[in-house]
Design an enzyme around this catalytic site. Structure first.
Site, PDB file in Angstrom:
ATOM      1  CD  GLU A   1      -1.828   4.657   2.713  1.00 35.99           C
ATOM      2  OE1 GLU A   1      -3.101   5.105   2.822  1.00 35.99           O
ATOM      3  OE2 GLU A   1      -1.569   3.767   2.167  1.00 35.99           O
TER       4      GLU A   1
ATOM      5  CE  LYS B   1       1.318  -2.694   8.486  1.00 31.24           C
ATOM      6  NZ  LYS B   1       2.087  -3.436   7.342  1.00 31.24           N
TER       7      LYS B   1
ATOM      8  CE  LYS C   1      11.256  -5.515  14.300  1.00 29.35           C
ATOM      9  NZ  LYS C   1      10.187  -5.870  13.604  1.00 29.35           N
TER      10      LYS C   1
ATOM     11  CG  HIS D   1      -2.293  -0.978   1.083  1.00 30.61           C
ATOM     12  ND1 HIS D   1      -3.397  -0.353   1.522  1.00 30.61           N
ATOM     13  CD2 HIS D   1      -2.190  -2.124   0.447  1.00 30.61           C
ATOM     14  CE1 HIS D   1      -4.349  -1.524   1.334  1.00 30.61           C
ATOM     15  NE2 HIS D   1      -3.760  -2.553   0.574  1.00 30.61           N
TER      16      HIS D   1
ATOM     17  CB  CYS E   1      -7.069   0.995   3.795  1.00 30.37           C
ATOM     18  SG  CYS E   1      -5.597  -0.012   4.634  1.00 30.37           S
TER      19      CYS E   1
END
Length: 401
Positions: free
Chosen positions: A78, A200, A366, A76, A126
């Site tokens: 974004e 998100k 991470k 997407h 969305c």
């Protein structure tokens, strides 16, 4: 009060940048897409420029997800834009210029206090941001179009993007429109694990847009000061709810990460020429660009989460030839490049893990970002309880320089 570039100005330079980028790219005007950008604004010099850009409407299903981080799960606009922004940040860190300044003593980068970042999109994100005031007649009118390319995205149908799967409430009802619910994006036939863009953006609005790896290198999280959209003004309250209002009744106390309330602006006059119309189909292609030197090939065309135009035969011969610079794999590589470029950062990390070499998996890298991970775990407990989890085998790849 700090003055930022107007929504109209941000929309203008964003669409102008996109138009210039695609001059030499075959463009199908019979297809629609969404454009998202990130604007860098220097409050001192008043310079305002696009530093990251993405287009796209597609998402791959869980059956297509890649264990080595070389294929994008979510394409997407974004998300493409945000990943391009991460690439831009790494590039700027390697320059150690006036934007991100490195402190050797404290081993972190500080963002120039004159610099602010602003998000722009030609459509509301969305998911929850597209759920507007209930309109049963509109919902009923779309029930016959659930297999088309404009399934409803809200109780008042926006008719632009495919429907989204609510993780709370009635999972089997594609028209479930519970306000504030977390949602995943639909795949073509197979459900995805990718959360909606509303969710998100909401996460970035608390933890920062930089993500876990860059959080290790930055003094402070990076937040958007304004969110800008080209659309109808009636979606304003829905966007506010999706980004921050749905969490204000809950408490999240953290010294580093703070729920933001960015200024949300809507420009009703600017029309993006690739906006969805009934006679158009969604473009399967994504474009990713960031403000890096031309020798770093800042512009990428993608389809199905990898470079466009790469044949199956070429991939079999050289699996990495189709990898995008904004993939997990390549962004991890950039992170390690920055770490190796600054010996004090590298030494700090090696001491932390008790090793002489940095040979960690993506997941292990991470986890090093303890403040970020602790905050995220707390948020998943109290705010984002239904957030999807990626299978472990998708996070165990390693990157070597």
């Amino acid at each position: 009060m700090t003055e930022y570039p107007s929504c109209e100005k941000i929309a203008e330079i964003s669409i102008e940048k996109f138009t210039n980028l695609i001059k030499n790219i075959e463009n199908d005007v019979e297809q629609w897409s969404i454009l998202s950008t990130i604007i860098e604004y220097n409050q001192k010099s008043k310079e305002c420029k696009v530093v990251a850009l993405g287009t796209g409407t597609k998402c791959i299903g869980v059956d297509k997800m890649c264990p080595n981080g070389t294929i994008l799960n979510d394409s997407h606009a974004e998300i493409i834009c945000r990943r391009s922004f991460l690439r831009y940040i790494y590039s700027e860190m390697l320059k150690n210029n006036e934007i991100f300044q490195f402190d050797k003593t404290k081993c972190y980068f500080s963002l120039n206090p004159d610099i602010t970042y602003h998000f722009f999109s030609t459509h509301p994100p969305c998911g929850d941001a597209t759920i507007t005031e209930n309109n049963d007649e509109a919902v009923a009118s779309k029930k016959t179009k659930l297999d088309s390319d404009y399934v409803c995205t809200g109780a008042k149908i926006l008719g632009i993007i495919k429907g989204y799967n609510s993780i709370t409430g009635e999972k089997n009802d594609p028209l479930n429109q519970e306000e504030g619910a977390l949602r995943t994006k639909p795949g073509r036939g197979v459900r995805t694990l990718s959360m909606s863009c509303s969710d998100k953006l909401s996460k970035w609005n608390i933890l920062g847009v930089q993500g876990a790896l860059l959080d290790l290198l930055l003094k402070d999280p990076i937040y958007f000061k304004t969110l800008n959209f080209c659309y109808e003004i009636h979606v304003m309250e829905s966007i506010k709810r999706a980004i921050y209002n749905r969490w204000k009744i809950k408490k999240f106390i953290n010294d580093r990460y703070i729920l933001q309330e960015p200024d949300i602006r809507i420009n009703c006059d600017t029309i993006f020429y690739l906006t969805k119309l009934d006679d158009k189909k969604p473009s399967p292609r994504s474009i990713a660009w960031c403000n890096t030197p031309e020798n770093e090939k800042p512009l990428e065309n993608a389809i199905n989460g990898k470079k466009q135009g790469i044949t199956k035969k070429a991939l079999e011969k050289s699996p990495l030839c189709g990898v995008l610079q904004i993939s997990k794999f390549m962004l991890s590589k950039k992170f390690i490049e920055v770490v190796n470029h600054y010996p004090t950062i590298k030494d700090k990390i090696l001491r932390k893990i008790g090793e002489s070499k940095l040979q960690l998996s993506y997941k292990e890298l991470k986890i090093l970002s303890e403040c970020y991970q602790n905050a995220w775990n707390s948020l998943k407990t109290d705010f984002f309880g239904s957030w999807t989890e990626k299978p472990e085998d998708l996070l165990n790849f390693k990157v070597k320089l």
